[in-house]
Design an enzyme around this catalytic site. Structure first.
Site, short mmCIF file in Angstrom:
data_model
loop_
_atom_site.label_atom_id
_atom_site.label_comp_id
_atom_site.label_asym_id
_atom_site.label_seq_id
_atom_site.Cartn_x
_atom_site.Cartn_y
_atom_site.Cartn_z
N TYR A 191 -2.14 -1.01 14.38
CA TYR A 191 -1.00 -0.76 13.45
C TYR A 191 -1.25 -1.45 12.10
O TYR A 191 -1.10 -0.84 11.04
CB TYR A 191 0.28 -1.25 14.13
CG TYR A 191 1.49 -1.32 13.23
CD1 TYR A 191 2.21 -0.18 12.92
CD2 TYR A 191 1.91 -2.53 12.68
CE1 TYR A 191 3.32 -0.23 12.09
CE2 TYR A 191 3.02 -2.60 11.86
CZ TYR A 191 3.71 -1.45 11.56
OH TYR A 191 4.81 -1.51 10.73
N VAL A 261 6.09 -0.73 1.89
CA VAL A 261 6.39 -1.98 1.19
C VAL A 261 5.30 -2.38 0.18
O VAL A 261 5.46 -3.35 -0.54
CB VAL A 261 6.66 -3.18 2.14
CG1 VAL A 261 7.95 -3.00 2.89
CG2 VAL A 261 5.50 -3.43 3.07
N1 GLU Z 1 3.00 -3.29 7.68
C1 GLU Z 1 4.38 -3.42 7.29
C2 GLU Z 1 5.13 -4.15 8.39
O1 GLU Z 1 4.82 -3.95 9.50
C3 GLU Z 1 4.93 -2.04 7.05
C4 GLU Z 1 6.34 -2.06 6.54
C5 GLU Z 1 6.62 -1.07 5.44
O2 GLU Z 1 5.76 -0.61 4.70
O3 GLU Z 1 7.79 -0.76 5.30
O4 GLU Z 1 6.03 -4.91 8.16
#
Ligand code: GLU
Length: 310
Positions: A191, A261
């Site tokens: 992930y 994000v």
């Molecule tokens: N890798 C980020 C997380 O797991 C993704 C969150 C996003 O882009 O909203 O928090």
């Protein structure tokens, strides 16, 4: 056809002067270092023609935008059986809510909140080593953007791995609810790597074309998913693509879209274009302040809202 080059240039000029640029994500240390004064926009049409302005050639962390691509792959792998493990309703809660996951008995509300994307990644991991799954996702991204130069930023992936305690809590909870087949740290490793894919606005706009053109990369391009699947993923982007800001994005912009994000947003204009906009500063719900504003301007000026021309 409208003067798209003129429109994107005017948008980039306007955004360069905006004083309120939001705040760069702080909870991922590697992202906290990014200069908020950047802005890029790219519009890809069916024939692969691109209209771009600003920092459209600067790679940025696509973060949650990767979730529309992993969802496409997971649906290709297990089809509608995926919906036994993930819901299709907007969350109305923050993207990393633990409370909601417990209320939903470990079946995440949709594939775009973190919990849902972790389950989608778990589906992709079946029968593979984490490294193979990461490779499969990266190859897919290179194929759909027609660019072999796309990379994963290892610093961002490591940064998330070191600090992702909330995601670890979500993954462990899902596992306890019997909805995760692999060890939480294995699924999370994959992930974090797909969230850490770095792409430019131009590459991302090219990659998103199959959502705009009935599952094909352009009108006559190769088929990536069925048209029904592209349509449904667009519906999910419209209702769930901006976390608990999804309603407001539909209201302001009127297009299916997915934010991350890292400050990027992929927006789809069905049958017309795929659009990528990036500016690192975020609003209170974690969506790029300027990318949202820019898309509002673009959809107004080009008359692209799916709810009717203005
Ligand atoms: N890798 C980020 C997380 O797991 C993704 C969150 C996003 O882009 O909203 O928090």
């Amino acid at each position: 056809m409208k003067d798209l080059q003129g429109i994107v240039l005017a948008i980039a000029e306007r955004m360069a002067k905006e004083p309120d640029r939001g705040h760069v994500a702080q909870y991922i240390p590697e992202l906290a270092k990014i200069d908020p004064n950047q802005f890029g926009i790219a519009v890809a049409l069916a024939d692969g023609n691109l209209f771009a302005a600003g920092d459209a050639d600067t790679p940025f962390s696509i973060q949650s935008i990767s979730k529309v691509f992993t969802l496409s792959l997971a649906l290709g792998r297990v089809g509608d059986a995926l919906w036994e493990r993930v819901g299709r309703e907007p969350s109305g809660d923050p993207f990393n809510s633990i409370v909601q996951l417990e209320a939903d008995h470990g079946i995440p509300r949709n594939p775009f909140i973190n919990a849902g994307a972790i389950v989608v990644t778990d589906v992709l991991l079946a029968g593979h080593q984490p490294r193979e799954t990461i490779g499969e996702i990266l190859r897919f991204m290179r194929h759909i953007s027609e660019d072999d130069g796309i990379r994963i930023d290892p610093e961002v992936a490591r940064s998330e791995e070191r600090t992702g305690f909330r995601n670890a809590a979500l993954a462990n909870f899902i596992r306890a609810a019997n909805n995760l087949r692999h060890a939480p740290e294995q699924t999370l490793g994959v992930y974090y790597h797909h969230c850490a894919i770095a792409m430019t606005c131009k590459q991302l706009a090219m990659a998103g074309r199959y959502f705009a053109f009935g599952g094909r990369l352009g009108v006559d391009g190769p088929k990536i998913v069925s048209s029904a699947r592209a349509r449904r993923i667009n519906a999910l982007m419209l209702t769930c693509g901006h976390y608990d800001g999804s309603g407001d994005f539909a209201f302001q912009v009127g297009l299916p879209g997915k934010s991350g994000v890292g400050g990027g947003i992929l927006a789809i204009v069905p049958d017309v274009a795929s659009v990528a906009v990036w500016s690192p500063g975020l609003n209170a719900v974690g969506n790029s302040t300027l990318a949202t504003q820019a898309l509002k301007m673009l959809s107004n000026r080009a008359g692209w809202s799916i709810f009717g021309e203005t």
